[in-house]
Design an enzyme around this catalytic site. Sequence first.
Site, PDB file in Angstrom:
ATOM      1  CG  HIS A  12      14.556 -70.846  25.892  1.00 15.34           C
ATOM      2  ND1 HIS A  12      15.215 -69.823  26.541  1.00 15.34           N
ATOM      3  CD2 HIS A  12      14.947 -70.803  24.599  1.00 15.34           C
ATOM      4  CE1 HIS A  12      15.980 -69.190  25.649  1.00 15.34           C
ATOM      5  NE2 HIS A  12      15.827 -69.755  24.469  1.00 15.34           N
ATOM      6  N   GLY A  42      17.121 -66.963  17.718  1.00 19.71           N
ATOM      7  CA  GLY A  42      16.420 -65.949  18.501  1.00 19.71           C
ATOM      8  C   GLY A  42      16.373 -64.638  17.726  1.00 19.71           C
ATOM      9  CG  ASN A  51      12.377 -68.468  21.056  1.00 15.35           C
ATOM     10  OD1 ASN A  51      11.283 -67.916  21.249  1.00 15.35           O
ATOM     11  ND2 ASN A  51      13.177 -68.842  22.041  1.00 15.35           N
ATOM     12  CD1 TRP A  52      10.168 -64.750  15.818  1.00 13.24           C
ATOM     13  CD2 TRP A  52       8.041 -64.027  15.731  1.00 13.24           C
ATOM     14  NE1 TRP A  52       9.784 -64.723  14.497  1.00 13.24           N
ATOM     15  CE2 TRP A  52       8.496 -64.277  14.406  1.00 13.24           C
ATOM     16  CE3 TRP A  52       6.734 -63.570  15.922  1.00 13.24           C
ATOM     17  CZ2 TRP A  52       7.671 -64.084  13.293  1.00 13.24           C
ATOM     18  CZ3 TRP A  52       5.925 -63.369  14.803  1.00 13.24           C
ATOM     19  CH2 TRP A  52       6.392 -63.620  13.501  1.00 13.24           C
ATOM     20  CE  LYS A  53      15.494 -65.979  22.565  1.00  9.48           C
ATOM     21  NZ  LYS A  53      16.850 -65.805  23.014  1.00  9.48           N
ATOM     22  CD  GLU A  55      18.486 -72.280  22.346  1.00 11.18           C
ATOM     23  OE1 GLU A  55      18.422 -71.691  21.267  1.00 11.18           O
ATOM     24  OE2 GLU A  55      17.820 -71.953  23.344  1.00 11.18           O
ATOM     25  CB  SER A  79      24.715 -65.639  19.023  1.00 10.96           C
ATOM     26  OG  SER A  79      24.508 -65.282  20.372  1.00 10.96           O
TER      27      SER A  79
HETATM   28  P1  13P Z   1      19.697 -65.714  20.112  1.00 11.55           P
HETATM   29  O1  13P Z   1      19.763 -66.282  18.701  1.00 11.55           O
HETATM   30  O2  13P Z   1      19.078 -64.378  20.191  1.00 11.55           O
HETATM   31  O3  13P Z   1      21.029 -65.850  20.794  1.00 11.55           O
HETATM   32  O4  13P Z   1      18.702 -66.686  20.910  1.00 11.55           O
HETATM   33  C1  13P Z   1      18.927 -68.042  20.901  1.00 11.55           C
HETATM   34  C2  13P Z   1      17.788 -68.680  21.595  1.00 11.55           C
HETATM   35  O5  13P Z   1      17.678 -68.582  22.807  1.00 11.55           O
HETATM   36  C3  13P Z   1      16.783 -69.355  20.778  1.00 11.55           C
HETATM   37  O6  13P Z   1      15.890 -70.055  21.566  1.00 11.55           O
END
Ligand code: 13P
Length: 261
Positions: A94, A235, A9-11, A166, A214
């Site tokens: 999410h 993420g 997930n590149w957000k 999550e 994480s």
């Molecule tokens: P991180 O791996 O940066 O904690 O993000 C997790 C996440 O929200 C994936 O959708």
Amino acid sequence: MKKTLIVGNWKMHLNTHQASLLAHRLHQHVAAHHDVEVVIAPSNLSLQPLSVELDRRKFRLAAQDAYPKDEGAFTGEVSFAMLRDLVHYAIVGHSARRIYFNESLELIRDKVESAVRNDISPILCIGETKQDRDNGETKQVIHDQLTTALSNITSDDITKVVIAYEPVWAISTFDGEKAKPDDMQRAIDYIRFQIKELYGERAALAVRVLYGGSVTDHDAGAYLRLKGCNGVLVGAASLNFHQFAGIVESAHRLQHERGVA
Ligand code: 13P
């Protein structure tokens, strides 16, 4: 044996140029394995170019979100109907959407339904906040988020839905609190129990459940080893091609070990 599902997930990171560069690097560093499915969720802006640039035999695409109506006067939104030819998956619910954009349980239910109707597999994110956890409400939160989100999904369609557990307190906390495998195992077991209550034993075994929060190349194996964990939603580490390739390799190694065991 089910393929392990690794989703990046590149957000809200990378413009189209940067996204293409990272995709190029991933091509070079991520190996194709028959037992691992690798999915990238870039911003909507990059979906079109990446759909051309990425080798579809190696990577699939996911949207990070979409709007449940197919079309209409919803300025600024993109619908699942518009994305159906571009993506296999869409992240839905999410915690960033729930927290920063006040998405309700009912809106998330409509998104899950719209994704499935448009032949897109929703990756439904659920998980409790730190406060929920401190109040001993983890199970209640999982129950409410899951049962509402799935309320328009029939038993024919339930296996199209991927559930990503999550816990909000474990997201982006690389130096801080990490989810403990025992907590994760309890949550995954409870999610499958809920699916069994709603759709029966076969569905409970068939639905894919992921862990997210994480995850790095160092600890992905520990989460993937959990019973009933079919993959990880990554993420920050998905923005680093070495780390992401390492996570894919961990998944493949584990599948291989299981295959020969
Ligand atoms: P991180 O791996 O940066 O904690 O993000 C997790 C996440 O929200 C994936 O959708």
